[in-house]
Design a protein around this motif. Sequence first.
Motif, PDB file in Angstrom:
ATOM      1  N   TYR A 163      -2.411   5.164   2.081  1.00 45.36           N
ATOM      2  CA  TYR A 163      -2.820   3.800   2.455  1.00 45.36           C
ATOM      3  C   TYR A 163      -3.677   3.115   1.392  1.00 45.36           C
ATOM      4  CZ  TYR A 163      -0.849   5.024   6.911  1.00 45.36           C
ATOM      5  OH  TYR A 163       0.028   5.417   7.879  1.00 45.36           O
ATOM      6  N   HIS A 164      -3.690   3.646   0.170  1.00 45.22           N
ATOM      7  CA  HIS A 164      -4.423   2.990  -0.908  1.00 45.22           C
ATOM      8  C   HIS A 164      -3.672   1.712  -1.295  1.00 45.22           C
ATOM      9  CE1 HIS A 164      -6.595   2.284  -4.600  1.00 45.22           C
ATOM     10  NE2 HIS A 164      -7.358   3.331  -4.381  1.00 45.22           N
ATOM     11  N   GLN A 165      -4.422   0.601  -1.417  1.00 42.98           N
ATOM     12  CA  GLN A 165      -3.775  -0.643  -1.855  1.00 42.98           C
ATOM     13  C   GLN A 165      -3.276  -0.498  -3.282  1.00 42.98           C
ATOM     14  OE1 GLN A 165      -5.696  -4.386  -1.585  1.00 42.98           O
ATOM     15  NE2 GLN A 165      -5.342  -4.554   0.611  1.00 42.98           N
ATOM     16  N   LEU A 166      -2.105  -1.097  -3.549  1.00 38.38           N
ATOM     17  CA  LEU A 166      -1.530  -0.956  -4.878  1.00 38.38           C
ATOM     18  C   LEU A 166      -1.906  -2.165  -5.740  1.00 38.38           C
ATOM     19  CD1 LEU A 166       2.026   0.324  -3.863  1.00 38.38           C
ATOM     20  CD2 LEU A 166      -0.010   1.659  -4.430  1.00 38.38           C
ATOM     21  N   SER A 167      -2.163  -1.896  -7.022  1.00 33.83           N
ATOM     22  CA  SER A 167      -2.489  -2.982  -7.950  1.00 33.83           C
ATOM     23  C   SER A 167      -1.206  -3.548  -8.530  1.00 33.83           C
ATOM     24  CB  SER A 167      -3.335  -2.454  -9.102  1.00 33.83           C
ATOM     25  OG  SER A 167      -4.328  -1.597  -8.613  1.00 33.83           O
ATOM     26  N   TRP A 168      -1.352  -4.656  -9.241  1.00 36.84           N
ATOM     27  CA  TRP A 168      -0.157  -5.290  -9.809  1.00 36.84           C
ATOM     28  C   TRP A 168       0.583  -4.335 -10.738  1.00 36.84           C
ATOM     29  CZ3 TRP A 168       0.248  -5.680 -15.072  1.00 36.84           C
ATOM     30  CH2 TRP A 168      -0.941  -5.548 -15.793  1.00 36.84           C
ATOM     31  N   TYR A 169      -0.181  -3.472 -11.457  1.00 35.34           N
ATOM     32  CA  TYR A 169       0.495  -2.583 -12.412  1.00 35.34           C
ATOM     33  C   TYR A 169       1.172  -1.405 -11.729  1.00 35.34           C
ATOM     34  CZ  TYR A 169      -4.231  -0.612 -12.064  1.00 35.34           C
ATOM     35  OH  TYR A 169      -5.403  -0.139 -11.591  1.00 35.34           O
ATOM     36  N   ASP A 170       0.929  -1.255 -10.409  1.00 30.41           N
ATOM     37  CA  ASP A 170       1.689  -0.234  -9.669  1.00 30.41           C
ATOM     38  C   ASP A 170       2.984  -0.810  -9.127  1.00 30.41           C
ATOM     39  OD1 ASP A 170      -0.306   1.701  -9.932  1.00 30.41           O
ATOM     40  OD2 ASP A 170      -1.422   0.806  -8.253  1.00 30.41           O
ATOM     41  N   LEU A 171       3.098  -2.153  -9.207  1.00 33.09           N
ATOM     42  CA  LEU A 171       4.205  -2.827  -8.529  1.00 33.09           C
ATOM     43  C   LEU A 171       5.263  -3.363  -9.481  1.00 33.09           C
ATOM     44  CD1 LEU A 171       2.032  -4.730  -5.916  1.00 33.09           C
ATOM     45  CD2 LEU A 171       3.550  -2.802  -5.484  1.00 33.09           C
ATOM     46  N   LEU A 172       5.122  -3.070 -10.775  1.00 36.32           N
ATOM     47  CA  LEU A 172       6.161  -3.508 -11.708  1.00 36.32           C
ATOM     48  C   LEU A 172       7.442  -2.751 -11.379  1.00 36.32           C
ATOM     49  CD1 LEU A 172       4.106  -3.381 -15.031  1.00 36.32           C
ATOM     50  CD2 LEU A 172       4.722  -5.414 -13.709  1.00 36.32           C
ATOM     51  N   PRO A 173       8.513  -3.480 -11.069  1.00 34.59           N
ATOM     52  CA  PRO A 173       9.727  -2.779 -10.678  1.00 34.59           C
ATOM     53  C   PRO A 173      10.217  -1.851 -11.795  1.00 34.59           C
ATOM     54  CG  PRO A 173      10.127  -5.136 -10.926  1.00 34.59           C
ATOM     55  CD  PRO A 173       8.664  -4.929 -11.051  1.00 34.59           C
ATOM     56  N   TYR A 207       0.842  -1.189   0.000  1.00 34.72           N
ATOM     57  CA  TYR A 207       0.000   0.000   0.000  1.00 34.72           C
ATOM     58  C   TYR A 207       0.881   1.245   0.000  1.00 34.72           C
ATOM     59  CZ  TYR A 207       1.307  -0.103   4.897  1.00 34.72           C
ATOM     60  OH  TYR A 207       2.042  -0.136   6.047  1.00 34.72           O
ATOM     61  N   CYS A 208       0.254   2.373  -0.333  1.00 34.73           N
ATOM     62  CA  CYS A 208       0.995   3.629  -0.324  1.00 34.73           C
ATOM     63  C   CYS A 208       1.137   4.087   1.138  1.00 34.73           C
ATOM     64  CB  CYS A 208       0.234   4.678  -1.123  1.00 34.73           C
ATOM     65  SG  CYS A 208       0.790   6.358  -0.799  1.00 34.73           S
ATOM     66  N   PRO A 209       2.362   4.372   1.586  1.00 38.00           N
ATOM     67  CA  PRO A 209       2.549   4.761   2.985  1.00 38.00           C
ATOM     68  C   PRO A 209       1.923   6.128   3.302  1.00 38.00           C
ATOM     69  CG  PRO A 209       4.637   4.796   1.801  1.00 38.00           C
ATOM     70  CD  PRO A 209       3.615   4.240   0.866  1.00 38.00           C
ATOM     71  N   CYS A 232       2.820   8.452  -6.256  1.00 38.43           N
ATOM     72  CA  CYS A 232       1.724   7.518  -6.004  1.00 38.43           C
ATOM     73  C   CYS A 232       0.601   7.828  -6.996  1.00 38.43           C
ATOM     74  CB  CYS A 232       1.231   7.664  -4.562  1.00 38.43           C
ATOM     75  SG  CYS A 232      -0.335   6.835  -4.262  1.00 38.43           S
ATOM     76  N   ARG A 233       0.008   6.773  -7.600  1.00 36.86           N
ATOM     77  CA  ARG A 233      -1.042   6.970  -8.598  1.00 36.86           C
ATOM     78  C   ARG A 233      -2.275   7.642  -7.981  1.00 36.86           C
ATOM     79  NH1 ARG A 233      -1.893   4.183 -13.220  1.00 36.86           N
ATOM     80  NH2 ARG A 233      -0.476   2.514 -12.641  1.00 36.86           N
ATOM     81  N   TYR A 234      -2.489   7.425  -6.679  1.00 31.34           N
ATOM     82  CA  TYR A 234      -3.751   7.839  -6.057  1.00 31.34           C
ATOM     83  C   TYR A 234      -3.657   9.206  -5.371  1.00 31.34           C
ATOM     84  CZ  TYR A 234      -4.173   2.965  -7.139  1.00 31.34           C
ATOM     85  OH  TYR A 234      -4.148   1.779  -7.812  1.00 31.34           O
ATOM     86  N   CYS A 235      -2.571   9.435  -4.622  1.00 28.00           N
ATOM     87  CA  CYS A 235      -2.493  10.708  -3.897  1.00 28.00           C
ATOM     88  C   CYS A 235      -1.406  11.622  -4.475  1.00 28.00           C
ATOM     89  CB  CYS A 235      -2.247  10.468  -2.408  1.00 28.00           C
ATOM     90  SG  CYS A 235      -0.631   9.744  -2.060  1.00 28.00           S
ATOM     91  N   LEU A 236      -0.674  11.135  -5.475  1.00 29.00           N
ATOM     92  CA  LEU A 236       0.364  11.911  -6.169  1.00 29.00           C
ATOM     93  C   LEU A 236       1.539  12.299  -5.284  1.00 29.00           C
ATOM     94  CD1 LEU A 236      -1.815  14.253  -8.430  1.00 29.00           C
ATOM     95  CD2 LEU A 236      -0.730  12.092  -9.031  1.00 29.00           C
ATOM     96  N   LYS A 237       1.611  11.694  -4.079  1.00 27.26           N
ATOM     97  CA  LYS A 237       2.739  11.961  -3.187  1.00 27.26           C
ATOM     98  C   LYS A 237       4.008  11.342  -3.793  1.00 27.26           C
ATOM     99  CE  LYS A 237       4.759  12.101   1.120  1.00 27.26           C
ATOM    100  NZ  LYS A 237       5.128  13.253   1.865  1.00 27.26           N
ATOM    101  N   LYS A 238       5.107  12.056  -3.708  1.00 29.04           N
ATOM    102  CA  LYS A 238       6.365  11.571  -4.270  1.00 29.04           C
ATOM    103  C   LYS A 238       6.859  10.324  -3.539  1.00 29.04           C
ATOM    104  CE  LYS A 238       9.381  14.863  -6.666  1.00 29.04           C
ATOM    105  NZ  LYS A 238       9.450  14.102  -7.865  1.00 29.04           N
ATOM    106  N   ILE A 239       7.311   9.336  -4.321  1.00 27.38           N
ATOM    107  CA  ILE A 239       7.910   8.135  -3.735  1.00 27.38           C
ATOM    108  C   ILE A 239       9.422   8.361  -3.780  1.00 27.38           C
ATOM    109  CG2 ILE A 239       8.141   5.633  -3.941  1.00 27.38           C
ATOM    110  CD1 ILE A 239       5.603   5.841  -5.821  1.00 27.38           C
TER     111      ILE A 239
END
Length: 239
Positions: free
Chosen positions: A41-51, A36-38, A62-69
């Motif tokens: 806290y939105h759960q991440l989908s498989w397409y968010d987890l491709l290294p 999930y996004c720290p 982050c795709r959902y809140c646009l916070k920088k990773i």
Amino acid sequence: MFWISLFFIGACFGSFFNVVIYRLPLNESIIKGRSYCPNCYHQLSWYDLLPIISYLCLKGRCRYCLKKIGISHLVIEVIGGILFVYCFYQYDLYKMIIVYFIAMVLLVIALIDLKTFNIYDITIFILFILTIIYRLLTSFDILDMIAGSLVISSLMMGINIFIKDGFGIGDIELMFVSGILLGFNNIIIAFMIAIITGGIYSLFLLLLKKTTMHSYIPFAPFLTGAIFFMLQYDNIFIF
Ligand SMILES: [Zn+2]
């Protein structure tokens, strides 16, 4: 294509170790629970987890809140990929897997120490298991393993008697296990490399006035770097 696939497999492991680095200090389960996004806290989908690919496509947000990773996410995935290719090139299959995971556990120890000033027992324990397997695959020289484990760890404990808050207990445990891994000669050289590089780094910080004589500098990144270097040294430069 083959090497790219290898790189991608390594990057996937790198992605997994990102989770370890994030969750271990928070005492969260590493295998249970979806990613999930720290921040939101939105759960991440498989397409968010491709290294690497997800990171680049989303421009590090982050795709959902646009916070920088943090860029460290990408760096660890890239390092995971490069190390996998390197180990495959350098070793036979069994040794390759062991050396790769030793390298990644060392990286995890270094990064968690940087983040939290702490080395977790579980990471030392996993390093110990990998070390015993590595030794079984290379040379199971009991005397060398015992001598290696004690030489630097006892020296560090000795120094701690004279200098209060000298070395952390985690650093000492790390050198105990790595002594088994590297053996007597190489653990001494690894320790000297770590002292010199760590010393130069601290001197820089002092000169730049970013630190004082009394502040604590995480030592594990220097130790783990030197340990990995000496592990390679044995493999590359055979005299
Ligand atoms: Zn988010």
